[in-house]
Write a protein that holds these residues in place. Sequence first.
Motif, mmCIF file in Angstrom:
data_model
loop_
_atom_site.group_PDB
_atom_site.id
_atom_site.type_symbol
_atom_site.label_atom_id
_atom_site.label_comp_id
_atom_site.label_asym_id
_atom_site.label_seq_id
_atom_site.Cartn_x
_atom_site.Cartn_y
_atom_site.Cartn_z
ATOM 1 N N LEU A 11 0.862 -1.169 0.000
ATOM 2 C CA LEU A 11 0.000 0.000 0.000
ATOM 3 C C LEU A 11 0.896 1.215 0.000
ATOM 4 C CD1 LEU A 11 -2.415 -1.137 2.778
ATOM 5 C CD2 LEU A 11 -3.025 -0.873 0.405
ATOM 6 N N LEU A 12 0.506 2.241 -0.794
ATOM 7 C CA LEU A 12 1.153 3.558 -0.778
ATOM 8 C C LEU A 12 2.475 3.641 -1.504
ATOM 9 C CD1 LEU A 12 1.422 6.520 0.403
ATOM 10 C CD2 LEU A 12 2.834 5.450 2.120
ATOM 11 N N TYR A 64 -0.632 5.608 -8.910
ATOM 12 C CA TYR A 64 0.078 4.639 -8.080
ATOM 13 C C TYR A 64 0.562 3.431 -8.874
ATOM 14 C CZ TYR A 64 -2.380 7.593 -4.828
ATOM 15 O OH TYR A 64 -2.876 8.693 -4.168
ATOM 16 N N GLY A 222 1.383 4.810 4.940
ATOM 17 C CA GLY A 222 0.989 3.428 4.681
ATOM 18 C C GLY A 222 2.135 2.455 4.779
ATOM 19 N N SER A 277 -3.683 5.324 2.922
ATOM 20 C CA SER A 277 -3.528 3.929 2.586
ATOM 21 C C SER A 277 -3.691 3.013 3.801
ATOM 22 C CB SER A 277 -2.188 3.725 1.884
ATOM 23 O OG SER A 277 -2.207 2.564 1.105
ATOM 24 N N LYS A 302 -6.717 7.508 -0.028
ATOM 25 C CA LYS A 302 -6.090 6.546 -0.933
ATOM 26 C C LYS A 302 -6.568 5.144 -0.565
ATOM 27 C CE LYS A 302 -1.827 4.616 -2.702
ATOM 28 N NZ LYS A 302 -2.259 3.228 -2.452
ATOM 29 N N MET A 305 -5.149 -0.531 -3.453
ATOM 30 C CA MET A 305 -4.048 -1.428 -3.123
ATOM 31 C C MET A 305 -3.235 -1.714 -4.375
ATOM 32 S SD MET A 305 -3.995 -5.293 -1.601
ATOM 33 C CE MET A 305 -4.067 -6.014 -3.238
ATOM 34 N N THR A 320 -2.206 -0.940 -9.535
ATOM 35 C CA THR A 320 -3.378 -0.883 -8.661
ATOM 36 C C THR A 320 -4.300 -2.024 -9.065
ATOM 37 O OG1 THR A 320 -3.226 1.506 -8.350
ATOM 38 C CG2 THR A 320 -5.366 0.489 -7.954
ATOM 39 N N HIS A 333 -11.592 5.265 -0.915
ATOM 40 C CA HIS A 333 -10.899 5.842 -2.065
ATOM 41 C C HIS A 333 -11.542 7.157 -2.497
ATOM 42 C CE1 HIS A 333 -7.962 5.655 -5.192
ATOM 43 N NE2 HIS A 333 -8.868 5.756 -6.144
#
Length: 460
Positions: A11-12, A64, A222, A277, A302, A305, A320, A333
């Motif tokens: 995550l993040l 991401y 995150g 996240s 956010k 994942m 993602t 989200h």
Amino acid sequence: MFNVKRIFSFLLVLLLLSNVTAVSAAEPIEEIRDLIKKHYIGDVPASVLSQRTAKDITKHLDPYSVYMTPKEFAQFTNGIEQKLYGVGIVLDEDVKGIKIISVIPGGPAERAGMKAGDIIVTANGVSLVGQSVQKAVSLISGDANTSVTLTYISGETNQNVTKTITREHIKIPNVEYQMLGGEIGYIRLNSFSHDATKEMISAIGKLSSAKGWIFDLRNNGGGYVTSAQEIAGLFPNVKDAFQLRYKTERPEIYAAIPQKVKFTNPTHILINEYSASASEMVAVSVKEQKGATLYGQTSFGKGSMQTLFPLSDSSLLKLTTAHFFSPKGVPVHEVGVKPNIETAKGEEVTTSHRDQLIAKFNGYQKLPTLKDVPVTKTFTVEMSMDMDWAALSPQDVQLIQLGGKEVAVDVKGEDIRKMTIKPKENLQSKGKYILLIHPKWMSKDAKHMQNGIYLEVTVK
């Protein structure tokens, strides 16, 4: 939960600033296209998939999803593990440039005056508008004792500022803790690293006498999914960690991983606009299951994942692949997590600490607040009856700085009805305090105080 031989989940984008190298020209482009078709959360048009390079493709996906060289991946994981090098900032994409999510305390960027919310627009004269975090890192990073010139939009003034900053090794503990006044345990988690749960358990053990808890997730961007599951397992009554929805939109609920050590009630979680996240994953689930009360401001939003796919040339594709929700399906989200108790920015710890103390001494009578007292304030208390001050003890009075420690005081009976409470050190300018007088004294005719009293104090 995932095929660990091929897929690692994160995550993040929490990135350190250190050296990176250019992407190899020979990219496994067909592999990349196939993975996007199978796993990316959204539909991708053929015009995007037909782009010639991996980064040309991923720049049309969400912010991401990125292609990383092996060194960029090492940089990514080092960031989660808090092995930081560079100027000491955590970054995310923004339409105006690259936004600073948090600034490492004591690092070069903080010393230069940079703050969370600032948006970097150029690095050494190169525009960062529309660029990825990875691109920003490659420009901002470098060897220790070298410098980088950053132009950024100040989050406070909205004016452009240019600073030249020297890079260095950033040292920061992932878990910080202390016992606040009134036996309230405070623990701050900076990243959901592999060792986060182990360090959290150690911190809880070292504060085992705490009568209440403040768990600080402000500015925490995150980390790893499994760490979020484990941290959720530190809260009583929290059975489920989160709900994931993959490309198929079929919800899957993942359980919290129970821990032998747990927070005890009451527990507060602090969040702000830069909690993202995994922080939001824990916050929304614990809030829903009433494992803690959330203080602060609505979080970043956010709720996605990322899954990292190793490629045949040892590079990696981060995509993602799912959106996460609370176990009951509350979205995160682009919405964020709303706290139970909204506080002003910068007042999260003091407000939470105040509420913890008032709850702990439930039944105490509240006296009018003293505002703008001098730092040399001596408090005077007058009783409505003649008192027996002979049994007076300093332990019967507590002066506690909100967000901080207890302040030692001298207590003295001035006459048969009046006493003074003098702090042994000056109060902190602009500080907030609570003065507690416990019901342990008696009058000359042996009548005991029925209830304690408290008053809140603000300093000039």
